[in-house]
Write an enzyme that holds these catalytic residues in place. Structure first.
Site, PDB file in Angstrom:
ATOM      1  N   ALA A  17      38.045  43.892   8.523  1.00 11.33           N
ATOM      2  CA  ALA A  17      37.023  43.711   9.553  1.00 11.33           C
ATOM      3  C   ALA A  17      35.701  44.388   9.199  1.00 11.33           C
ATOM      4  CB  ALA A  17      37.548  44.234  10.890  1.00 11.33           C
ATOM      5  N   TYR A  38      25.787  47.667   1.579  1.00  9.82           N
ATOM      6  CA  TYR A  38      27.116  47.072   1.718  1.00  9.82           C
ATOM      7  C   TYR A  38      28.125  47.780   0.813  1.00  9.82           C
ATOM      8  CZ  TYR A  38      30.951  43.902   0.631  1.00  9.82           C
ATOM      9  OH  TYR A  38      32.198  43.383   0.389  1.00  9.82           O
ATOM     10  N   TYR A  85      37.966  34.544   6.760  1.00 13.23           N
ATOM     11  CA  TYR A  85      38.302  33.749   5.569  1.00 13.23           C
ATOM     12  C   TYR A  85      39.497  34.318   4.812  1.00 13.23           C
ATOM     13  CZ  TYR A  85      37.473  32.122   0.702  1.00 13.23           C
ATOM     14  OH  TYR A  85      37.589  31.635  -0.577  1.00 13.23           O
TER      15      TYR A  85
END
Length: 326
Positions: free
Chosen positions: A75, A142, A13
């Site tokens: 990535a 995360y 995106y």
């Protein structure tokens, strides 16, 4: 000849949008992507190397073939919920693979790297506006994995001839102004595409996670940055490094926030249709407010958000959701 930039995750995106903006600014974006979450169709402005960023041979060949002068790392895995269920997956990709990629760049003589990081590195805000010097106390794997690679970059730059810029995003939103690329996640978790899908009937009704926060309407406040503004920040970061800028970290946002219900109401007005939604319980770890202090990036780069008003974000996102080819 155009200066070549190796874009890890350039089929995703934000990566694909950044490739478009790089190309329009005279750079050659060279995408390296294993297409685990990206889309081959989104790579339109330069070559695609289908490979994993751990692959030293593929990275070194790209550096040699295209005379790569700088790189951008997009990535990473980025689903907060998934990271809490499978932390190993996030540390393996977001730290181990990223460190391998940086090492391959160093071995190939690339001296400039821009890293796509996140406001999740800060954890629970202690101030209304979050500056770059805010304590870093991530509350999920995360955010912690992103912060861990930021730390790795610091030490890599101390040991090698590598300069870097960390860009800590707040909430990326919207789609390409020309409709060429947009947000097409296989598992969509972001508010604005979910709102568009709910309104268009291509997705299920939206769940608002909590309406008992200490905000004007009880729903959380977030800082939404249009993906084109975000891409422009990456181009400015590349220019900064290639012109000798020192390693540093910058927030990328608008400095303003909207509640979830404000976004829903804006979408209903802009799209001219209701957004089916209900209120559910809070999600664990969701802060009440996340808004960036963007004074540092404004004063350091030739950058300011141009497209991050609610109308442009929602209008471009809705148009993409109506017409997206994949």
């Amino acid at each position: 000849m155009s200066t070549a930039v190796l874009v890890a995750g350039g089929a995703g995106y934000i990566g694909s949008q950044t490739c478009k903006v790089l190309a329009s600014n005279g750079f050659l974006p060279v995408t390296i992507d294993n297409l685990s979450t990206g889309h081959k169709e989104s790579v339109k402005w330069g070559p695609l190397i289908e490979a994993d960023i751990r692959d030293a041979v593929a990275v070194q060949k790209a550096i040699s073939d295209y005379d790569i002068k700088a790189a951008i790392h997009f990535a990473a895995f980025s689903l907060v919920g998934e990271s809490t269920k499978d932390p190993a997956k996030y540390y393996d990709n977001n730290v181990s693979a990223a460190t391998a990629f940086a090492s391959h760049l160093i071995e190939g003589g690339v001296k400039a790297l821009v890293f796509s990081s996140t406001a999740a590195a800060y954890g629970v805000p202690q101030t209304r506006l979050i500056g770059e010097d805010h304590p870093k106390k991530p509350i999920n794997p995360y955010g912690d994995s992103k912060l861990a690679f930021e730390t790795a970059l610091h030490w890599l730059s101390q040991a090698h001839d590598l300069s870097y810029v960390v860009l800590r995003y707040f909430n990326a939103a919207g789609a390409d102004l020309d409709g060429e690329v947009g947000e097409s996640h296989r598992c969509e978790t972001h508010l604005i595409p979910l709102i568009c899908q709910a309104a268009l009937g291509t997705g299920k009704a939206l769940t608002v996670f909590g309406d008992d926060y200490a905000t004007k309407d009880g729903t959380p406040i977030r800082d939404y940055i249009h993906v084109v503004d975000l891409a422009n920040a990456h181009v400015e970061a590349i220019r900064y490094l290639l012109n000798g800028g020192k390693s540093d970290a910058f927030n990328v946002g608008t400095g303003e926030g909207l509640t979830v219900l404000e976004v829903i109401k804006a979408a209903e007005s802009i799209m001219g249709m209701p957004v089916p939604h209900s209120v559910g319980p809070r999600r664990e770890g969701d802060p009440e407010i996340l808004v960036a202090d963007v004074s540092k990036i404004r004063s350091t780069f030739n950058w300011s958000p141009l497209y991050s008003d609610a109308d442009t974000i929602i209008r471009t996102a809705a148009q993409w959701q109506k017409t997206r080819p994949y």
